[in-house]
Design an enzyme around this catalytic site. Structure first.
Site, short mmCIF file in Angstrom:
data_model
loop_
_atom_site.label_atom_id
_atom_site.label_comp_id
_atom_site.label_asym_id
_atom_site.label_seq_id
_atom_site.Cartn_x
_atom_site.Cartn_y
_atom_site.Cartn_z
N ILE A 198 0.98 -1.08 0.05
CA ILE A 198 -0.14 -0.21 -0.07
C ILE A 198 0.84 1.23 -0.05
CG2 ILE A 198 -1.83 1.42 1.38
CD1 ILE A 198 -2.77 -1.49 2.24
N GLY A 199 2.05 1.01 0.76
CA GLY A 199 2.69 2.38 0.84
C GLY A 199 3.79 1.97 1.76
N ASN A 202 10.12 5.77 5.82
CA ASN A 202 11.39 5.60 6.21
C ASN A 202 11.44 4.51 7.25
OD1 ASN A 202 13.27 7.24 4.73
ND2 ASN A 202 12.28 9.04 5.71
N PHE A 203 10.42 4.31 8.14
CA PHE A 203 10.45 3.72 9.05
C PHE A 203 9.33 2.33 9.32
CE2 PHE A 203 12.90 6.83 10.96
CZ PHE A 203 14.15 6.08 11.75
N SER A 204 8.41 2.54 8.16
CA SER A 204 7.73 1.35 8.15
C SER A 204 7.15 1.08 6.62
CB SER A 204 6.27 1.60 8.97
OG SER A 204 5.60 2.81 8.36
N THR A 205 6.73 0.07 6.33
CA THR A 205 6.06 -0.35 4.95
C THR A 205 4.63 -0.89 5.48
OG1 THR A 205 8.16 -0.87 4.22
CG2 THR A 205 6.16 -1.89 3.10
N VAL A 206 3.76 -0.67 4.49
CA VAL A 206 2.21 -1.16 4.81
C VAL A 206 1.73 -1.90 3.69
CG1 VAL A 206 -0.16 -0.50 5.38
CG2 VAL A 206 1.66 1.28 6.05
N LYS A 225 1.10 -2.81 9.04
CA LYS A 225 2.36 -1.93 9.18
C LYS A 225 3.29 -2.73 9.74
CE LYS A 225 3.48 2.50 11.35
NZ LYS A 225 2.98 3.46 12.19
N ASP A 354 1.30 14.84 14.27
CA ASP A 354 1.67 14.61 12.88
C ASP A 354 0.43 14.85 12.00
OD1 ASP A 354 3.36 14.66 10.74
OD2 ASP A 354 3.44 12.06 10.88
#
Length: 518
Positions: A198-199, A202-206, A225, A354
């Site tokens: 999905i996306g 820098n600190f995670s991939t979904v 996540k 954020d």
């Protein structure tokens, strides 16, 4: 006597003694001047005898060179010609002038791809060098969180109730089949199959996963996540020798446990849901990473959060797909739901830190929402979920924050200035940025339309610090009630509206009173 002789026969100006110079310097200069004058007289006489024109030769000006001077007075300010041993002012290395994170010319397919656009960042941690320069989910500074003990000892940590073998290695985490546990159901692992990414940040991939047994329709599709570990933590063998390793591990662990504990405690329709985790230790232990390092010393095990899935993507991509042309009623409805989510957080002493268009997820497309307007579902169903709690913080009454974090387009001036700030007011500032962006199809502190090269060269942080924004599309709409919110949030902190004042404004209250899910 000719005119040149009359000039040189004028009374000489008395010589004044100068502090710090040798007494003989004036005599040397005077002697040199007389010698030059004597030679010049001879040349001028010769010229006058041949041409008869006394105006053809100008006077010569002699400048002393101070050969015998050993030292000059210390300059008051530094110049490029100052001695090299003078100290200069330190150079600020923390400029916030970061390249633009987005372009209005991006195609929708590009926005939905795995690689996300560059984004401007305010963070006190440098992004890992081996990762793409996207938005940094920054970790809070040590001023807000305590470090772990200098030594990692298994006696200091809580033992997890269940340790699944299937998630004990990073290699197994990369398979298409994912095993996870629902919260408080640690004895029944479930299996999901990977659909697509999905996306990525820098600190995670979904990633999108589908439940394999289809036993629970609500869990048919979930967003997983997956945490990325900083480069400093790649070498676990440094744990007993590297102070930097321990500090980075502590910050990451504090941020991770804080996000999980906050998400676990939240229950609001307009906020993303934490449904489960790949390893129960991440939510049952106070120091899960340290506990897991003891069990798997060669590498940090993966951390996969099972989250609710919003099929329509994030609000920024949806707005850009419409070329920024949103109906007023749609802006009012979406913003009202965002306010409800933030109001719920603030009432529970949680600040987000954020808030931005990318972190507002849509459960339905704009076309679907439009089709609901005349049906009962319009007031009974929420359309957005607020996501990304990596920078959230649970605070005490009147507590001031110090961590400089967030995305530069949305941060308040006090965060940029590095002074202690009220997290509630930093959130309401970001709400003003979001509403302005929906109205104007541009960020408030971007260079103005048709800006000169000089205006475009100014940093975004410079315009934020000067509250340098104005209306363009809505400049002629004097009675727009939504403008009142923006004008009372993008202002100084002592004049800025709280979330309750935003909620009580007619722009939000008239819609909120009609919703039955809130």
């Amino acid at each position: 006597m000719d005119e040149y002789s009359s000039i040189y026969s004028q009374p000489k100006t008395p010589r004044l003694k100068q502090e710090g110079f040798p007494d003989s310097i004036g005599d040397q200069h005077e002697k040199a001047l007389i010698d030059e004058n004597g030679e010049e007289d001879k040349k001028m006489a010769s010229t006058e005898g041949t041409t008869g024109d006394s105006r053809s030769t100008p006077l010569t000006v002699s400048i002393p060179t101070f050969e015998n001077v050993q030292a000059l007075p210390t300059p008051m300010t530094y110049t490029p010609l100052s001695p090299g041993n003078l100290s200069m002012s330190p150079i600020d290395q923390s400029s916030l002038n970061i390249p633009k994170r987005r372009s209005h010319a991006r195609l929708l397919d590009d926005m939905l791809s795995v690689t996300q656009p560059n984004q401007r960042v305010v963070s006190e941690l440098i992004a890992p060098a081996n990762l793409s320069p996207q938005r940094v989910v920054s970790l809070p500074t040590v001023t807000e969180e305590a470090l772990v003990n200098d030594s990692v000892d298994s006696d200091n940590y809580t033992k997890e109730p269940y340790f699944p073998e299937s998630s004990s290695s990073t290699e197994k985490c990369d398979d298409d089949i994912f095993q996870g546990f629902l919260l408080d159901h640690w004895d029944r692992p479930l299996l999901w199959k990977k659909v697509r990414p999905i996306g990525s940040g820098n600190f995670s991939t979904v990633l999108l996963y589908e439940l394999m047994d289809q036993s629970n329709p609500k869990l048919k599709q979930v967003a997983v996540k997956r945490l990325k570990y900083p480069e400093e933590l790649s070498n676990v063998e440094q744990i007993n020798t590297s102070l930097r390793y321990k500090e980075t591990l502590s910050r990451l662990e504090n941020s991770l446990t804080r996000e999980l504990q906050v998400l676990k405690s939240l229950n609001h329709p307009c906020i993303v849901k934490l449904l489960g985790i790949n390893n129960p230790i991440f939510v049952t232990s106070k120091k899960p990473l340290c506990d897991l390092i003891i069990k798997t010393p060669r590498a940090l095990p993966p951390c996969d959060m099972i989250m609710s899935y919003c099929p329509a993507g994030d609000l920024l991509a949806a707005v850009m797909a419409r070329n920024g042309r949103l109906e007023a009623w749609l802006i009012q409805r979406i913003f009202t739901e965002v306010v409800l989510a933030v109001k719920y957080l603030h009432e529970n002493s949680i600040i987000h830190r954020d808030l931005k268009l990318e972190n507002i997820l849509l459960k339905y497309s704009f076309d679907d929402i439009n089709s609901f307007r005349d049906s009962p579902i319009y007031c009974k169903q929420n359309f957005i979920e607020l996501a990304d709690f990596g920078l959230c913080k649970k605070i005490e009454n009147n507590e001031m924050c110090t961590a400089r974090c967030g995305s530069e387009d949305y941060v308040s001036p006090e965060i940029l200035m590095g002074v202690p700030y009220d997290g509630h007011l930093s959130d309401t500032w970001a709400l003003g940025v979001i509403l302005y962006s929906l109205f104007e199809d541009r960020l408030p502190f971007d260079p103005p339309p048709n800006a000169s090269a000089r205006q475009r060269s100014r940093a975004t942080s410079h315009r934020i610090a000067r509250f340098d924004w104005r209306w363009y599309r809505l400049s002629d709409y004097k009675t727009n009630v939504g403008k009142q919110i923006v004008e009372n949030t993008l202002t100084r902190k002592n004049q800025r509206w709280s979330i309750n004042e935003i909620y009580e404004s007619p722009f939000v209250k008239t819609i909120a009173d009609t919703l039955s899910f809130s």
